[in-house]
Design a protein around this motif. Structure first.
Motif, PDB file in Angstrom:
ATOM      1  N   CYS A  62       0.867  -1.175   0.000  1.00 47.78           N
ATOM      2  CA  CYS A  62       0.000   0.000   0.000  1.00 47.78           C
ATOM      3  C   CYS A  62       0.907   1.229   0.000  1.00 47.78           C
ATOM      4  N   ASN A  64       1.758   3.303   2.071  1.00 48.71           N
ATOM      5  CA  ASN A  64       2.460   3.663   3.305  1.00 48.71           C
ATOM      6  C   ASN A  64       3.965   3.427   3.221  1.00 48.71           C
ATOM      7  N   ALA A  65       4.381   2.503   2.360  1.00 46.94           N
ATOM      8  CA  ALA A  65       5.805   2.223   2.134  1.00 46.94           C
ATOM      9  C   ALA A  65       6.543   1.941   3.447  1.00 46.94           C
ATOM     10  N   LEU A  93       4.457  -3.148  10.955  1.00 41.76           N
ATOM     11  CA  LEU A  93       3.756  -3.692   9.795  1.00 41.76           C
ATOM     12  C   LEU A  93       2.339  -4.077  10.181  1.00 41.76           C
ATOM     13  N   TYR A 708      -8.616  -1.287   3.236  1.00 41.01           N
ATOM     14  CA  TYR A 708      -7.888  -1.517   4.478  1.00 41.01           C
ATOM     15  C   TYR A 708      -8.722  -1.225   5.700  1.00 41.01           C
TER      16      TYR A 708
HETATM   17  S1  SF4 Z   1       2.969  -3.109   6.095  1.00 40.01           S
HETATM   18 FE1  SF4 Z   1       0.806  -2.726   5.787  1.00 40.01          FE
HETATM   19  S2  SF4 Z   1       0.566  -0.514   6.074  1.00 40.01           S
HETATM   20 FE2  SF4 Z   1       2.757  -0.918   5.730  1.00 40.01          FE
HETATM   21  S3  SF4 Z   1       3.056  -0.661   3.509  1.00 40.01           S
HETATM   22 FE3  SF4 Z   1       2.681  -2.824   3.891  1.00 40.01          FE
HETATM   23  S4  SF4 Z   1       0.482  -3.094   3.592  1.00 40.01           S
HETATM   24 FE4  SF4 Z   1       0.860  -0.900   3.859  1.00 40.01          FE
END
Ligand code: SF4
Length: 727
Positions: A62, A64-65, A93, A708
């Motif tokens: 997503c 958020n990287a 995470l 999400y």
């Molecule tokens: S750990 Fe979750 S919130 Fe973070 S980038 Fe990956 S999917 Fe997105």
């Protein structure tokens, strides 16, 4: 064991997951199942014995990287953890990201191209080489090129963000008539709405929670999957006493459980609450005087000033509309205005007028341009500044039945889109949809060609920071698996299709590899001489200026380091437009407020219960989650399932219903069957249904799904009645 695990328990568990302990109280049954799977599933990688090492990379699932620390055994990733992050302190995470390394081995994974054909017995699929698939698609594009009346060619970019989206837009600009389509709603919409209300041209903004004292969240999934969830978690851990979270949510969510205060609101009335809070702040003169002086339409404007509008939302009236006691509304407004720095936020997928109202609250308390609230930032240095790009078109603005050939870039796993909405844009006859994805299409995704692309962690990918962080940042998601020979990236497929079709007017970017693209982005950042590099191996931060060459910078990023920009001075003196900067946006906002004021949100006595649609519509989402997570969802009942209707015990008693009873849910537009589940977290005047049940009771209502947060927005409230099913 599974029977003892209620949805409420799991919600608590999910809230806690963001705090780093999601998987610790794992039910025994699940562990048992997983141990059986790991022995039997053919696609699970078999671990060899070898040294334990760690590799730093970043998650691309997503925007958020998040920074990732991968534990490797013998060059195979066995678990993923959050890692130190220069922007947010430490990444935590989410549950989807924790299992991101499973995705390359997902049972739906494909390695070959496929063509699908509708037959009398359903859909038949035929395997073909990627070259043959590209040749077929190029032929269609060639026909469009010579006979434009056949329809249009378009690329649908599931996550329009960053360098890859840029290159796709530049590339399409060389194909006459090609469209670049983006989802109607996507990440960062809340932040971008600010541009419609401020006078600072060319600026972008981020959120800085390092000193925030009050965070007022209108239905944002704060602790998991939101733009800066790791930052919220970090502040929640390190400043627990002074970081006050007020969560406004119509259902019990993982965020509402963890928040200091949960205000349970009647669904669809959030804008009335925001304006009611503004009414108190303005009426009691709790606003920030400097911001009020900058707001040109606070007291004077034609035909309405902002004060004219808020007068219609006194706390007593807002209480009757929202179902929130009047004293709670007044107390919340006073707390938000006095316990500063304070920031109000809304979900990216929320209705535009709610997002606008929430920004008004921020302006009233002087949040814009202040450390600890909403800060200015510089955009990421661009490699192709000034290059011609095909402008984005939102899906809803694409004329129905106009597309002959549509390519879908499903490399971003987080996007949800209504498949019927997408299909409606295609011509009735001879339309071709090409899905570029690592996975087989799901049920309901009627595509004509599938071309495999790399799964997460299989190749290098640019990973710029999301829209919410306080400063721009950039990192490279480096592969955890050795590079796969099968598969490529969607922009490379696009490049090959267009080259083979003779449709391109200029051979630009014709031979680039993903690594070369990344080097161009690194050059642009390096030449800016701004910012710092953080290396997670030694937790050291050095100025970019101390790096000798762009090549060294690239090599450091490939080792797992991250670049982040310098902050900018955040005070701002530009004018504020509470109603909207342009006449049209001010008029739109005033009209939507007045329309709500006149109509309210009233039920029909024949349909007394308001539907709260929640849960992820997996069928509408291109990406996949680890099968182990799917199993957790099924075992735990965490995601509302289409078989059930969740009611408060009081509601069940009122309608003489009992738990586990079969019922029919009627709306003015249809009916569906369900089984009653009683849950004290559901509001008594509502029924909570899974989004997939809406197809039966409200087939034509547009809906927006935030995959999400599990939140679903419909353009109008849906009311139903519930009756026992005849046995
Ligand atoms: S750990 Fe979750 S919130 Fe973070 S980038 Fe990956 S999917 Fe997105």
């Amino acid at each position: 064991m599974s029977s003892a695990l209620s949805r409420r328990n799991i919600l608590k568990l999910a809230g806690g997951s963001a705090l780093g302990f999601l998987l610790s109280p794992m039910p025994w049954k699940m562990l048992d199942d997983i141990s059986i799977w790991t022995q039997n599933w053919s696609w699970i990688p078999k671990l060899r014995r070898g040294p334990v090492t760690h590799k730093y990379t970043s998650c691309t699932l997503c925007p958020n990287a998040c920074r990732v620390n991968a534990r490797m055994i013998s060059e195979t990733p066995v678990s993923l953890w959050g890692a130190p992050d220069p922007c947010v302190g430490h990444s935590y995470l989410c549950s989807v990201g924790l299992a991101g390394h499973h995705l390359a081995y997902h049972p739906s994974r494909v390695r070959n191209a496929h063509r699908f054909t509708a037959t009398e017995n359903g859909i038949s699929s035929e395997q073909l080489s990627v070259e043959d698939a590209i040749a077929h698609i190029a032929k269609i594009l060639h026909n469009i090129h010579v006979r434009p009346e056949e329809g249009e060619f378009a690329l649908f970019d599931c996550r329009p963000h960053g360098m890859v989206s840029d290159i796709q837009q530049i590339f399409l600009s060389h194909v006459p008539g090609a469209r670049y389509i983006v989802p109607d709603n996507h990440e960062g919409r809340f932040m971008r709405a600010l541009m419609e209300m401020t006078e600072d041209p060319g600026q972008s903004y981020g959120l800085d929670f390092s000193r925030t004292r009050t965070l007022l969240s209108f239905g944002v999934s704060l602790f998991e999957g939101w733009g800066i969830s790791p930052l919220v978690v970090e502040q929640f851990r390190s400043r627990r006493e002074e970081f006050n979270i007020i969560q406004i949510d119509h259902h019990q969510s993982s965020s509402s459980i963890v928040a200091d205060t949960h205000i349970a609101i009647k669904p669809g009335t959030e804008m009335a609450l925001a304006l009611g809070l503004a009414h108190v702040i303005v009426g009691e003169r709790l606003y920030d005087p400097a911001s009020a002086a900058r707001a040109v339409d606070l007291k004077r404007n034609k035909p309405f000033s902002f004060m004219d509008l808020t007068r219609r939302f006194p706390p007593g009236r807002v209480a009757s509309v929202t179902g929130i006691p009047e004293d709670v509304i007044v107390r919340t407004a006073r707390e938000f205005a006095s316990n500063r720095p304070a920031t109000a936020i809304a979900d990216d997928f929320a209705p535009a007028e709610l997002i606008h109202s929430v920004w008004i609250l921020n302006h009233l308390v002087g949040a814009t341009g202040k450390n600890g609230s909403v800060v200015q930032k510089r955009p990421l240095p661009q490699p192709w500044k000034g290059a011609h790009r095909t402008p984005p078109t939102r899906l809803r603005n694409v004329p129905d039945h106009s597309l002959r050939l549509l390519m879908i870039d499903a490399s971003a796993a987080d996007t949800t889109v209504s498949w019927p909405d997408l299909r409606r844009k295609m011509r009735a006859e001879n339309a071709t949809i090409v899905l570029c994805s690592p996975y087989r299409p799901k049920r309901g995704e009627s595509v004509d060609y599938l071309i495999p692309i790399h799964a997460p962690y299989e190749t290098v990918r640019a990973n710029p920071s999301g829209e919410y962080v306080a400063t721009s940042a950039f990192q490279i998601s480096t592969p955890l698996w050795s590079k796969s020979e099968e598969g490529c990236e969607t922009w490379q497929i696009l490049q090959r299709v267009v080259s083979a079709s003779d449709a391109m007017t200029k051979e630009e970017f014709a031979q680039l590899e993903p690594e070369e693209l990344l080097r161009l982005q690194c050059d642009a950042i390096f030449n800016s001489k701004r910012g710092t590099i953080h290396h997670p191996n030694n937790d050291e931060t050095i100025p970019l200026g101390s790096v000798l060459s762009s090549g060294d910078f690239y090599a450091t990023l490939m080792e797992g380091a991250a670049w982040s920009d310098d902050g900018v001075a955040t005070s701002t003196n530009g004018r504020l437009f509470l109603m909207g900067k342009s006449t049209s946006s001010a008029q739109r906002f005033a009209e939507s407020v007045l329309a709500f004021d006149n109509a309210g949100i009233d039920s029909n006595p024949s349909f007394p219960l308001l539907v709260v649609p929640v849960g992820e519509d997996v069928a509408a989402r291109f990406g996949h989650v680890s099968p182990i997570l799917s199993k957790i969802y099924q075992e735990s009942d965490l995601k509302p399932r289409s078989r059930f209707a969740y009611l408060h015990h009081e509601t069940a008693r009122r309608f003489k219903l009992a738990a586990e009873q079969r019922v029919i849910i009627h709306s003015p537009h249809g009916a569906t069957e369900a089984i009653v589940r009683c849950d004290s977290s559901v509001r008594p005047d509502t029924v909570q249904l899974s989004v997939s049940q809406l197809d039966a009771i409200s087939p034509t209502r547009p809906r927006i799904i935030n995959s999400y947060g599990g939140r679903v927005y419909t353009d109008q409230p849906i009311f139903v009645r519930i009756e026992r099913a005849r046995s």
